[in-house]
Design a protein around this motif. Sequence first.
Motif, PDB file in Angstrom:
ATOM      1  N   LYS A 100       0.832  -1.216   0.000  1.00 52.99           N
ATOM      2  CA  LYS A 100       0.000   0.000   0.000  1.00 52.99           C
ATOM      3  C   LYS A 100       0.864   1.263   0.000  1.00 52.99           C
ATOM      4  O   LYS A 100       0.539   2.238  -0.680  1.00 52.99           O
ATOM      5  CB  LYS A 100      -0.943  -0.003   1.197  1.00 52.99           C
ATOM      6  N   ILE A 101       1.938   1.239   0.769  1.00 49.10           N
ATOM      7  CA  ILE A 101       2.864   2.381   0.818  1.00 49.10           C
ATOM      8  C   ILE A 101       3.441   2.646  -0.570  1.00 49.10           C
ATOM      9  O   ILE A 101       3.481   3.786  -1.042  1.00 49.10           O
ATOM     10  CB  ILE A 101       3.996   2.137   1.843  1.00 49.10           C
ATOM     11  N   HIS A 102       3.889   1.587  -1.234  1.00 51.15           N
ATOM     12  CA  HIS A 102       4.475   1.758  -2.567  1.00 51.15           C
ATOM     13  C   HIS A 102       3.464   2.333  -3.548  1.00 51.15           C
ATOM     14  O   HIS A 102       3.803   3.224  -4.331  1.00 51.15           O
ATOM     15  CB  HIS A 102       5.063   0.437  -3.074  1.00 51.15           C
ATOM     16  N   LYS A 103       2.242   1.847  -3.496  1.00 53.42           N
ATOM     17  CA  LYS A 103       1.207   2.366  -4.401  1.00 53.42           C
ATOM     18  C   LYS A 103       0.901   3.837  -4.103  1.00 53.42           C
ATOM     19  O   LYS A 103       0.761   4.647  -5.020  1.00 53.42           O
ATOM     20  CB  LYS A 103      -0.057   1.516  -4.297  1.00 53.42           C
ATOM     21  N   SER A 104       0.813   4.181  -2.829  1.00 52.26           N
ATOM     22  CA  SER A 104       0.501   5.566  -2.456  1.00 52.26           C
ATOM     23  C   SER A 104       1.626   6.531  -2.787  1.00 52.26           C
ATOM     24  O   SER A 104       1.373   7.674  -3.171  1.00 52.26           O
ATOM     25  CB  SER A 104       0.185   5.653  -0.961  1.00 52.26           C
ATOM     26  N   THR A 105       2.857   6.087  -2.646  1.00 53.93           N
ATOM     27  CA  THR A 105       3.983   6.996  -2.902  1.00 53.93           C
ATOM     28  C   THR A 105       4.297   7.137  -4.390  1.00 53.93           C
ATOM     29  O   THR A 105       5.080   8.012  -4.762  1.00 53.93           O
ATOM     30  CB  THR A 105       5.250   6.545  -2.142  1.00 53.93           C
ATOM     31  N   ASN A 106       3.675   6.326  -5.232  1.00 55.27           N
ATOM     32  CA  ASN A 106       3.853   6.481  -6.681  1.00 55.27           C
ATOM     33  C   ASN A 106       3.389   7.851  -7.165  1.00 55.27           C
ATOM     34  O   ASN A 106       3.887   8.352  -8.166  1.00 55.27           O
ATOM     35  CB  ASN A 106       3.097   5.390  -7.452  1.00 55.27           C
ATOM     36  N   SER A 107       2.455   8.445  -6.435  1.00 53.50           N
ATOM     37  CA  SER A 107       1.923   9.748  -6.862  1.00 53.50           C
ATOM     38  C   SER A 107       2.707  10.930  -6.281  1.00 53.50           C
ATOM     39  O   SER A 107       2.393  12.076  -6.581  1.00 53.50           O
ATOM     40  CB  SER A 107       0.451   9.864  -6.447  1.00 53.50           C
ATOM     41  N   PHE A 108       3.729  10.662  -5.469  1.00 47.87           N
ATOM     42  CA  PHE A 108       4.546  11.749  -4.919  1.00 47.87           C
ATOM     43  C   PHE A 108       5.296  12.441  -6.059  1.00 47.87           C
ATOM     44  O   PHE A 108       5.598  11.815  -7.076  1.00 47.87           O
ATOM     45  CB  PHE A 108       5.544  11.217  -3.903  1.00 47.87           C
ATOM     46  N   PRO A 109       5.625  13.707  -5.897  1.00 41.70           N
ATOM     47  CA  PRO A 109       6.376  14.418  -6.935  1.00 41.70           C
ATOM     48  C   PRO A 109       7.699  13.717  -7.251  1.00 41.70           C
ATOM     49  O   PRO A 109       8.332  13.128  -6.368  1.00 41.70           O
ATOM     50  CB  PRO A 109       6.639  15.794  -6.303  1.00 41.70           C
ATOM     51  N   LYS A 110       8.091  13.772  -8.505  1.00 43.72           N
ATOM     52  CA  LYS A 110       9.328  13.119  -8.947  1.00 43.72           C
ATOM     53  C   LYS A 110      10.558  13.632  -8.201  1.00 43.72           C
ATOM     54  O   LYS A 110      11.502  12.886  -7.976  1.00 43.72           O
ATOM     55  CB  LYS A 110       9.518  13.277 -10.463  1.00 43.72           C
ATOM     56  N   GLU A 111      10.528  14.920  -7.800  1.00 43.75           N
ATOM     57  CA  GLU A 111      11.692  15.441  -7.073  1.00 43.75           C
ATOM     58  C   GLU A 111      11.834  14.819  -5.681  1.00 43.75           C
ATOM     59  O   GLU A 111      12.867  14.968  -5.040  1.00 43.75           O
ATOM     60  CB  GLU A 111      11.657  16.975  -6.969  1.00 43.75           C
ATOM     61  N   GLU A 112      10.826  14.082  -5.232  1.00 43.75           N
ATOM     62  CA  GLU A 112      10.886  13.385  -3.937  1.00 43.75           C
ATOM     63  C   GLU A 112      11.375  11.940  -4.066  1.00 43.75           C
ATOM     64  O   GLU A 112      11.470  11.236  -3.068  1.00 43.75           O
ATOM     65  CB  GLU A 112       9.522  13.392  -3.253  1.00 43.75           C
ATOM     66  N   THR A 113      11.691  11.510  -5.281  1.00 40.05           N
ATOM     67  CA  THR A 113      12.102  10.124  -5.497  1.00 40.05           C
ATOM     68  C   THR A 113      13.214   9.698  -4.546  1.00 40.05           C
ATOM     69  O   THR A 113      13.185   8.599  -3.992  1.00 40.05           O
ATOM     70  CB  THR A 113      12.549   9.910  -6.962  1.00 40.05           C
ATOM     71  N   PHE A 114      14.201  10.549  -4.347  1.00 36.29           N
ATOM     72  CA  PHE A 114      15.331  10.210  -3.483  1.00 36.29           C
ATOM     73  C   PHE A 114      15.215  10.854  -2.100  1.00 36.29           C
ATOM     74  O   PHE A 114      16.140  10.797  -1.308  1.00 36.29           O
ATOM     75  CB  PHE A 114      16.650  10.605  -4.157  1.00 36.29           C
ATOM     76  N   GLY A 115      14.059  11.447  -1.832  1.00 35.12           N
ATOM     77  CA  GLY A 115      13.805  12.084  -0.539  1.00 35.12           C
ATOM     78  C   GLY A 115      12.758  11.308   0.233  1.00 35.12           C
ATOM     79  O   GLY A 115      12.965  10.164   0.623  1.00 35.12           O
ATOM     80  N   LEU A 116      11.620  11.951   0.430  1.00 31.99           N
ATOM     81  CA  LEU A 116      10.563  11.373   1.248  1.00 31.99           C
ATOM     82  C   LEU A 116      10.038  10.049   0.698  1.00 31.99           C
ATOM     83  O   LEU A 116       9.772   9.118   1.468  1.00 31.99           O
ATOM     84  CB  LEU A 116       9.425  12.390   1.410  1.00 31.99           C
ATOM     85  N   THR A 117       9.910   9.943  -0.603  1.00 31.36           N
ATOM     86  CA  THR A 117       9.439   8.687  -1.201  1.00 31.36           C
ATOM     87  C   THR A 117      10.343   7.533  -0.797  1.00 31.36           C
ATOM     88  O   THR A 117       9.885   6.484  -0.319  1.00 31.36           O
ATOM     89  CB  THR A 117       9.380   8.788  -2.744  1.00 31.36           C
ATOM     90  N   SER A 118      11.628   7.733  -0.973  1.00 30.75           N
ATOM     91  CA  SER A 118      12.610   6.703  -0.625  1.00 30.75           C
ATOM     92  C   SER A 118      12.596   6.396   0.874  1.00 30.75           C
ATOM     93  O   SER A 118      12.647   5.231   1.279  1.00 30.75           O
ATOM     94  CB  SER A 118      14.004   7.161  -1.060  1.00 30.75           C
ATOM     95  N   GLN A 119      12.517   7.431   1.696  1.00 33.73           N
ATOM     96  CA  GLN A 119      12.524   7.244   3.151  1.00 33.73           C
ATOM     97  C   GLN A 119      11.326   6.422   3.618  1.00 33.73           C
ATOM     98  O   GLN A 119      11.472   5.502   4.415  1.00 33.73           O
ATOM     99  CB  GLN A 119      12.509   8.594   3.857  1.00 33.73           C
ATOM    100  N   ILE A 120      10.139   6.765   3.143  1.00 30.67           N
ATOM    101  CA  ILE A 120       8.928   6.048   3.550  1.00 30.67           C
ATOM    102  C   ILE A 120       9.004   4.596   3.085  1.00 30.67           C
ATOM    103  O   ILE A 120       8.673   3.677   3.833  1.00 30.67           O
ATOM    104  CB  ILE A 120       7.653   6.728   2.999  1.00 30.67           C
ATOM    105  N   ARG A 121       9.426   4.395   1.870  1.00 27.01           N
ATOM    106  CA  ARG A 121       9.517   3.038   1.344  1.00 27.01           C
ATOM    107  C   ARG A 121      10.536   2.198   2.110  1.00 27.01           C
ATOM    108  O   ARG A 121      10.279   1.047   2.443  1.00 27.01           O
ATOM    109  CB  ARG A 121       9.850   3.065  -0.143  1.00 27.01           C
TER     110      ARG A 121
END
Length: 119
Positions: A19-40
Amino acid sequence: MSHYIKILIWQKSISLVTKIHKSTNSFPKEETFGLTSQIRRSSLSIPSNIAEGSERDSNKDFVRFLYISLGSLFEMQTQLEIAKDIAYLNENEFNNLYEDSREVESMLVSFIKNLKNKS
């Protein structure tokens, strides 16, 4: 087959990671190595440490890994709060993820207490 697959907390935490991975897919691309990566990463750590700890020789070792999972869960909950506050997650998405994480949290705490009583 390893026995950790039969542990309900492991199964629930795998579902949460998905569920986390699906939800974070919509995060801004500039967060790929930031919050997206941290949450995952923090969410992935939860079932990973349950699995690793379950294969240890003692309940004491297993409990240590369960505490690491619990710490990762709290880290993930904090990151979800931040994602909600900066509008990367809407209120409904946040509530669903947070509710699932609280269920895993409760199960982990109970499991830790149970294993500690057996030691």
